[in-house]
Design an enzyme around this catalytic site. Structure first.
Site, PDB file in Angstrom:
ATOM      1  N   GLN A 130      -8.042 -12.228  27.779  1.00  0.00           N
ATOM      2  CA  GLN A 130      -7.306 -10.593  27.038  1.00  0.00           C
ATOM      3  C   GLN A 130      -9.037  -9.883  27.107  1.00  0.00           C
ATOM      4  O   GLN A 130      -9.280 -10.275  26.091  1.00  0.00           O
ATOM      5  CB  GLN A 130      -6.664 -10.695  26.009  1.00  0.00           C
ATOM      6  CG  GLN A 130      -6.165  -8.606  25.322  1.00  0.00           C
ATOM      7  CD  GLN A 130      -5.733  -9.773  23.458  1.00  0.00           C
ATOM      8  OE1 GLN A 130      -6.430  -9.021  22.921  1.00  0.00           O
ATOM      9  NE2 GLN A 130      -4.277  -8.833  24.253  1.00  0.00           N
ATOM     10  N   GLY A 131      -8.820  -8.960  27.898  1.00  0.00           N
ATOM     11  CA  GLY A 131     -10.184  -7.964  27.714  1.00  0.00           C
ATOM     12  C   GLY A 131      -9.850  -6.912  26.839  1.00  0.00           C
ATOM     13  O   GLY A 131      -9.836  -5.489  27.464  1.00  0.00           O
ATOM     14  N   GLU A 248       2.675  -9.724  20.584  1.00  0.00           N
ATOM     15  CA  GLU A 248       1.422 -10.065  19.267  1.00  0.00           C
ATOM     16  C   GLU A 248       2.200 -11.008  17.583  1.00  0.00           C
ATOM     17  O   GLU A 248       1.959 -11.473  17.456  1.00  0.00           O
ATOM     18  CB  GLU A 248       0.198 -10.029  19.752  1.00  0.00           C
ATOM     19  CG  GLU A 248      -0.695 -10.749  19.235  1.00  0.00           C
ATOM     20  CD  GLU A 248      -2.152 -10.841  19.245  1.00  0.00           C
ATOM     21  OE1 GLU A 248      -2.705 -11.106  19.326  1.00  0.00           O
ATOM     22  OE2 GLU A 248      -2.615  -8.977  19.432  1.00  0.00           O
ATOM     23  N   SER A 371      -7.482  -6.032  12.449  1.00  0.00           N
ATOM     24  CA  SER A 371      -8.596  -6.558  11.414  1.00  0.00           C
ATOM     25  C   SER A 371      -7.792  -6.554  10.061  1.00  0.00           C
ATOM     26  O   SER A 371      -7.248  -5.208   9.814  1.00  0.00           O
ATOM     27  CB  SER A 371     -10.072  -6.189  10.379  1.00  0.00           C
ATOM     28  OG  SER A 371     -10.271  -4.782  10.648  1.00  0.00           O
ATOM     29  N   GLU A 373      -8.758  -3.959   7.319  1.00  0.00           N
ATOM     30  CA  GLU A 373      -8.634  -2.989   6.708  1.00  0.00           C
ATOM     31  C   GLU A 373      -8.358  -2.614   7.389  1.00  0.00           C
ATOM     32  O   GLU A 373      -7.486  -1.028   7.200  1.00  0.00           O
ATOM     33  CB  GLU A 373     -10.495  -2.953   7.268  1.00  0.00           C
ATOM     34  CG  GLU A 373     -11.494  -3.485   6.538  1.00  0.00           C
ATOM     35  CD  GLU A 373     -11.802  -5.108   6.649  1.00  0.00           C
ATOM     36  OE1 GLU A 373     -12.726  -5.226   6.003  1.00  0.00           O
ATOM     37  OE2 GLU A 373     -11.192  -4.965   7.904  1.00  0.00           O
TER      38      GLU A 373
END
Length: 392
Positions: A130-131, A248, A371, A373
């Site tokens: 995955q890019g 995901e 993340s 956050e």
């Protein structure tokens, strides 16, 4: 953990269990539970295991038959994933393609793309990376700067990607690019499928705390791909990327949650061996760790129930990733504390035991997949209706 999904899928469940009993043997059985989303351990064994699954037609059980799947329903998919985790089988090496790219192509890919790529994914003939993330665009994918320019019947791609899971093994990358140079934020992005084995692609491994190189950084210098390798629409890459991330963050936490339960049980056993249960403060923290994995179980079951009923998952699905990652880190810290000085000693050639490896790899869980956050911003803004965070 034992779940019964009802009489409608009981025969299917028994078929799955019988197959695992017959095939999860020998070297595969010796590597039960090996690997993970950020763990490249025993790669060749896991790849061989994926090919064993492919031969038994256990990859993509919910994908349409015309692309090599079994054409089964969502409930059967969930049952298979649950039994897979229950058997503690090796973590699939082809997870990027099976859990992310494949479902995305089924939803928004062209018919030509489905026919070209889905059968080879299920046959374990091509591996994918995955890019998405970049040095300046990690969880904030709207800041992507990798450029793609149309040149005749091809796209030329230039830029850098980072934290590409299992990138050193990839044959193809699905890459989020900026195709409109004057666009900002979410607009003007396009998702492209880019072959790795060409002069314009350089992949460098990144070694993690556990001494493994499942992450990689990718440098794209006039890398080429066909004009027909756009997934979705040109300029609508953000919408396509969100489709992937929605997949995901769906039911993929169920296998992880079962792993965390096993770790919690091992923690309790370690505490008994060390006499730690006599300490009221430690006993309270151990109980708290066990409660946390039971909360994860309940959260996952609520999400599964909503999905199988055809409803959009509720708020718990949005909070699940943040809760699981932070609580798993606490579990790892407690396990290392109970292990004492022995937990800080590694074997020859930096040989880590299961507890040490899990602890070190858990440190990345509050970063990858969004993340903590960013997750808190999403929860605050989208679930609680709080004002959006000021942006520069």
């Amino acid at each position: 953990m034992e779940l019964d999904f009802g009489p409608a899928v009981r025969d299917f469940r028994d078929e799955v269990r019988d197959w695992f009993a017959e095939h999860l043997v020998g070297e595969f059985a010796e590597h039960r539970g090996v690997g993970g989303p950020t763990d490249g351990e025993a790669w060749q064994v896991r790849l061989a295991w994926d090919r064993e699954l492919s031969a038994g037609r256990w990859l993509g059980v919910g994908w349409p038959e015309e692309y090599g799947g079994r054409g089964l329903g969502l409930l059967e998919e969930i049952v298979f994933e649950y039994e897979y985790a229950r058997a503690n089988a090796p973590y699939r090496a082809t997870v990027n393609a099976l859990d992310l790219l494949g479902p995305m192509l089924l939803k928004v890919g062209s018919e030509e793309q489905k026919k070209r790529f889905l059968p080879t994914i299920l046959a374990v003939e091509e591996l994918w990376g995955q890019g998405f993330s970049e040095p300046g665009a990690g969880s904030d994918l709207a800041s992507v700067r990798t450029r793609a320019e149309r040149e005749g019947d091809q796209w030329l791609v230039n830029g850098q990607k980072v934290w590409t899971s299992f990138g050193i093994h990839a044959d193809w990358l699905y890459v989020l690019t900026r195709t409109d140079p004057d666009s900002v934020r979410h607009k003007g992005l396009t998702l492209l499928l880019v072959p790795v084995h060409q002069p314009g692609v350089e992949i460098r491994p990144i070694r993690n705390l556990a001494g493994q190189d499942e992450f990689a950084e990718v440098f794209l210098s006039d890398a080429r791909t066909g004009a027909d390798m756009v997934v979705g629409e040109v300029g609508q890459g953000w919408r396509t990327a969100m489709t992937t991330l929605g997949i995901e963050r769906g039911t993929t936490l169920l296998p992880q949650q079962l792993t965390f339960e096993r770790e919690a049980e091992a923690l309790i056993e370690l505490a008994r061996e060390r006499g730690a249960l006599d300490d009221p403060m430690l006993r309270s923290r151990i109980v708290d760790a066990w409660i946390s994995v039971r909360i994860m179980r309940t959260t996952n079951l609520r999400t599964i129930a909503e999905l199988t009923a055809g409803r959009t998952p509720g708020a718990q699905a949005t909070t699940a990733k943040l809760y699981a990652s932070t609580r798993h880190q606490r579990l790892g810290h407690l396990a290392m504390e109970l292990a004492g000085p022995a937990g800080q000693i590694v074997g020859e050639d930096y040989g880590l035991d299961t507890r040490q490896r899990s602890f070190l790899l858990s440190l990345a869980e509050t970063i990858y997949g969004g993340s903590s956050e960013i997750q808190r911003n999403i929860i605050g803004e989208q679930l609680l209706g709080l004002p959006k965070e000021p942006r520069p």
